[in-house]
Motif scaffolding. Sequence first.
Motif, PDB file in Angstrom:
ATOM      1  N   HIS A   1       0.935  -1.179   0.081  1.00 51.85           N
ATOM      2  CA  HIS A   1      -0.197   0.089   0.111  1.00 51.85           C
ATOM      3  C   HIS A   1       0.930   1.230   0.320  1.00 51.85           C
ATOM      4  O   HIS A   1       1.870   1.279   0.806  1.00 51.85           O
ATOM      5  CB  HIS A   1      -0.939  -0.138   1.210  1.00 51.85           C
ATOM      6  CG  HIS A   1      -1.621  -1.185   1.429  1.00 51.85           C
ATOM      7  ND1 HIS A   1      -2.759  -1.349   0.695  1.00 51.85           N
ATOM      8  CD2 HIS A   1      -1.499  -2.184   2.222  1.00 51.85           C
ATOM      9  CE1 HIS A   1      -3.367  -2.499   0.861  1.00 51.85           C
ATOM     10  NE2 HIS A   1      -2.855  -2.933   1.728  1.00 51.85           N
ATOM     11  N   ARG A   2       0.387   2.193  -0.877  1.00 54.11           N
ATOM     12  CA  ARG A   2       1.454   3.472  -1.071  1.00 54.11           C
ATOM     13  C   ARG A   2       0.731   4.482  -0.777  1.00 54.11           C
ATOM     14  O   ARG A   2      -0.542   4.519  -0.943  1.00 54.11           O
ATOM     15  CB  ARG A   2       2.015   3.513  -2.447  1.00 54.11           C
ATOM     16  CG  ARG A   2       3.097   2.636  -2.668  1.00 54.11           C
ATOM     17  CD  ARG A   2       3.675   2.361  -4.141  1.00 54.11           C
ATOM     18  NE  ARG A   2       4.660   1.478  -4.454  1.00 54.11           N
ATOM     19  CZ  ARG A   2       4.363   0.179  -4.818  1.00 54.11           C
ATOM     20  NH1 ARG A   2       2.992  -0.030  -5.115  1.00 54.11           N
ATOM     21  NH2 ARG A   2       5.440  -0.569  -5.010  1.00 54.11           N
ATOM     22  N   ASP A   3       1.095   5.484  -0.058  1.00 58.23           N
ATOM     23  CA  ASP A   3       0.413   6.489   0.654  1.00 58.23           C
ATOM     24  C   ASP A   3       1.365   7.817   0.720  1.00 58.23           C
ATOM     25  O   ASP A   3       2.514   7.505   0.736  1.00 58.23           O
ATOM     26  CB  ASP A   3      -0.345   6.434   1.796  1.00 58.23           C
ATOM     27  CG  ASP A   3      -1.303   7.340   2.079  1.00 58.23           C
ATOM     28  OD1 ASP A   3      -1.769   8.221   1.215  1.00 58.23           O
ATOM     29  OD2 ASP A   3      -1.791   7.281   3.304  1.00 58.23           O
ATOM     30  N   ASN A   4       0.960   8.975   0.703  1.00 54.78           N
ATOM     31  CA  ASN A   4       1.690  10.246   1.116  1.00 54.78           C
ATOM     32  C   ASN A   4       2.863  10.443   0.197  1.00 54.78           C
ATOM     33  O   ASN A   4       3.912  10.506   0.427  1.00 54.78           O
ATOM     34  CB  ASN A   4       2.249  10.167   2.271  1.00 54.78           C
ATOM     35  CG  ASN A   4       2.872  11.244   2.997  1.00 54.78           C
ATOM     36  OD1 ASN A   4       2.479  12.243   2.342  1.00 54.78           O
ATOM     37  ND2 ASN A   4       4.038  11.182   3.942  1.00 54.78           N
ATOM     38  N   TRP A   5       2.365  10.473  -1.236  1.00 57.35           N
ATOM     39  CA  TRP A   5       3.371  10.859  -2.351  1.00 57.35           C
ATOM     40  C   TRP A   5       3.597  12.190  -2.224  1.00 57.35           C
ATOM     41  O   TRP A   5       2.966  12.985  -1.881  1.00 57.35           O
ATOM     42  CB  TRP A   5       2.509  10.915  -3.633  1.00 57.35           C
ATOM     43  CG  TRP A   5       2.241   9.114  -4.043  1.00 57.35           C
ATOM     44  CD1 TRP A   5       1.018   8.456  -3.861  1.00 57.35           C
ATOM     45  CD2 TRP A   5       3.197   8.442  -4.703  1.00 57.35           C
ATOM     46  NE1 TRP A   5       1.149   7.205  -4.368  1.00 57.35           N
ATOM     47  CE2 TRP A   5       2.518   7.102  -5.105  1.00 57.35           C
ATOM     48  CE3 TRP A   5       4.546   8.539  -5.420  1.00 57.35           C
ATOM     49  CZ2 TRP A   5       3.267   5.976  -5.655  1.00 57.35           C
ATOM     50  CZ3 TRP A   5       5.198   7.621  -6.077  1.00 57.35           C
ATOM     51  CH2 TRP A   5       4.282   6.296  -6.186  1.00 57.35           C
TER      52      TRP A   5
ATOM     53  N   ARG B   1      -4.844  15.868  -5.273  1.00 64.04           N
ATOM     54  CA  ARG B   1      -5.354  14.476  -5.248  1.00 64.04           C
ATOM     55  C   ARG B   1      -5.994  14.451  -6.555  1.00 64.04           C
ATOM     56  O   ARG B   1      -6.178  15.288  -7.278  1.00 64.04           O
ATOM     57  CB  ARG B   1      -6.778  14.549  -4.212  1.00 64.04           C
ATOM     58  CG  ARG B   1      -6.508  14.163  -2.869  1.00 64.04           C
ATOM     59  CD  ARG B   1      -7.611  14.046  -2.021  1.00 64.04           C
ATOM     60  NE  ARG B   1      -9.003  14.244  -2.574  1.00 64.04           N
ATOM     61  CZ  ARG B   1      -9.925  13.702  -3.436  1.00 64.04           C
ATOM     62  NH1 ARG B   1      -9.378  12.377  -3.793  1.00 64.04           N
ATOM     63  NH2 ARG B   1     -11.080  14.227  -3.941  1.00 64.04           N
TER      64      ARG B   1
ATOM     65  N   ASP C   1     -10.592   9.274  -5.717  1.00 61.59           N
ATOM     66  CA  ASP C   1      -9.344   8.999  -6.404  1.00 61.59           C
ATOM     67  C   ASP C   1      -9.724   7.600  -7.286  1.00 61.59           C
ATOM     68  O   ASP C   1      -9.055   7.486  -8.334  1.00 61.59           O
ATOM     69  CB  ASP C   1      -8.277   8.763  -5.627  1.00 61.59           C
ATOM     70  CG  ASP C   1      -7.243  10.218  -5.273  1.00 61.59           C
ATOM     71  OD1 ASP C   1      -7.821  11.149  -5.656  1.00 61.59           O
ATOM     72  OD2 ASP C   1      -6.516   9.981  -4.297  1.00 61.59           O
TER      73      ASP C   1
ATOM     74  N   ASP D   1      -1.168   4.411  -8.182  1.00 64.44           N
ATOM     75  CA  ASP D   1       0.148   4.464  -7.968  1.00 64.44           C
ATOM     76  C   ASP D   1       0.922   5.107  -8.903  1.00 64.44           C
ATOM     77  O   ASP D   1       1.487   5.990  -9.011  1.00 64.44           O
ATOM     78  CB  ASP D   1       0.916   3.188  -7.379  1.00 64.44           C
ATOM     79  CG  ASP D   1       0.427   2.433  -6.086  1.00 64.44           C
ATOM     80  OD1 ASP D   1       0.082   3.608  -5.315  1.00 64.44           O
ATOM     81  OD2 ASP D   1       0.627   1.547  -5.852  1.00 64.44           O
TER      82      ASP D   1
ATOM     83  N   TYR E   1      -0.062   8.707  -9.587  1.00 67.97           N
ATOM     84  CA  TYR E   1       0.550   9.525  -8.552  1.00 67.97           C
ATOM     85  C   TYR E   1       1.974   9.735  -8.744  1.00 67.97           C
ATOM     86  O   TYR E   1       2.585  10.902  -8.816  1.00 67.97           O
ATOM     87  CB  TYR E   1       0.232   9.250  -7.151  1.00 67.97           C
ATOM     88  CG  TYR E   1      -0.958   9.611  -6.527  1.00 67.97           C
ATOM     89  CD1 TYR E   1      -0.941  11.096  -6.168  1.00 67.97           C
ATOM     90  CD2 TYR E   1      -2.036   8.833  -6.122  1.00 67.97           C
ATOM     91  CE1 TYR E   1      -2.129  11.739  -5.641  1.00 67.97           C
ATOM     92  CE2 TYR E   1      -3.254   9.543  -5.528  1.00 67.97           C
ATOM     93  CZ  TYR E   1      -3.193  10.859  -5.320  1.00 67.97           C
ATOM     94  OH  TYR E   1      -4.101  11.303  -4.565  1.00 67.97           O
TER      95      TYR E   1
ATOM     96  N   VAL F   1       7.423   8.477  -1.374  1.00 64.11           N
ATOM     97  CA  VAL F   1       6.284   7.619  -1.028  1.00 64.11           C
ATOM     98  C   VAL F   1       6.244   6.726   0.116  1.00 64.11           C
ATOM     99  O   VAL F   1       7.613   6.318   0.344  1.00 64.11           O
ATOM    100  CB  VAL F   1       5.573   7.073  -2.219  1.00 64.11           C
ATOM    101  CG1 VAL F   1       6.288   5.766  -2.568  1.00 64.11           C
ATOM    102  CG2 VAL F   1       4.021   6.258  -1.855  1.00 64.11           C
TER     103      VAL F   1
ATOM    104  N   GLU G   1       5.294   3.316   1.871  1.00 61.79           N
ATOM    105  CA  GLU G   1       4.772   1.967   1.823  1.00 61.79           C
ATOM    106  C   GLU G   1       4.628   1.114   2.755  1.00 61.79           C
ATOM    107  O   GLU G   1       5.702   1.254   3.801  1.00 61.79           O
ATOM    108  CB  GLU G   1       5.890   1.259   0.690  1.00 61.79           C
ATOM    109  CG  GLU G   1       6.161   1.780  -0.592  1.00 61.79           C
ATOM    110  CD  GLU G   1       6.825   0.932  -1.473  1.00 61.79           C
ATOM    111  OE1 GLU G   1       7.624   0.155  -0.882  1.00 61.79           O
ATOM    112  OE2 GLU G   1       6.814   1.359  -2.866  1.00 61.79           O
TER     113      GLU G   1
END
Length: 163
Positions: free
Chosen positions: A5-9, A53, A65, A73, A76, A100, A102
């Motif tokens: 899971h990827r977040d906070n690019w 976003r 999104d 992914d 982004y 990013v 992970e």
Amino acid sequence: MKTTHRDNWRVVVEITPRAREIRATALGFADLDYHLNGRLTGEPFEMTFAPRRLGDLGAGLSVSDRLAGRDLDAAYRARCEEMLAALLREPHVRSGRVEVDEQHVCSHCDMRWEELTADEAADGSTNIDEPSVEGEPVCCDKSIDEFRAERGIPLPDWTVGAS
């Protein structure tokens, strides 16, 4: 198996204030240009930029999104790479990178993904049986069974020690 899971690019750039004139207003310091004589000096510093976003359509319009694209992914990453390219064209931007966060989790039990190291696999006290190998997951029976089945490793006998 393992899911990521990827977040906070984000885009992080290093700015060199003394390389060229930089207006303080460009960095969000609205009333300092007069006092600074148009120059910021000092050591290089990092600045972080977060992308808008994917679902932010502008003009107050917004969707999820997930409705904005299939491969979030990749979308982004592309947005951040575009931002980075634009920032690197500025004379006071020395370097930059896309970052990013992970998180790896097990698709079966949703626990944080961990694997046996080579030392742990060689140590009989830290593995479940003799066929344990480096890279084997340690979170749940289903992930261990799946890992071993994919590699032709004998499955553990989960009934040993059961009463």
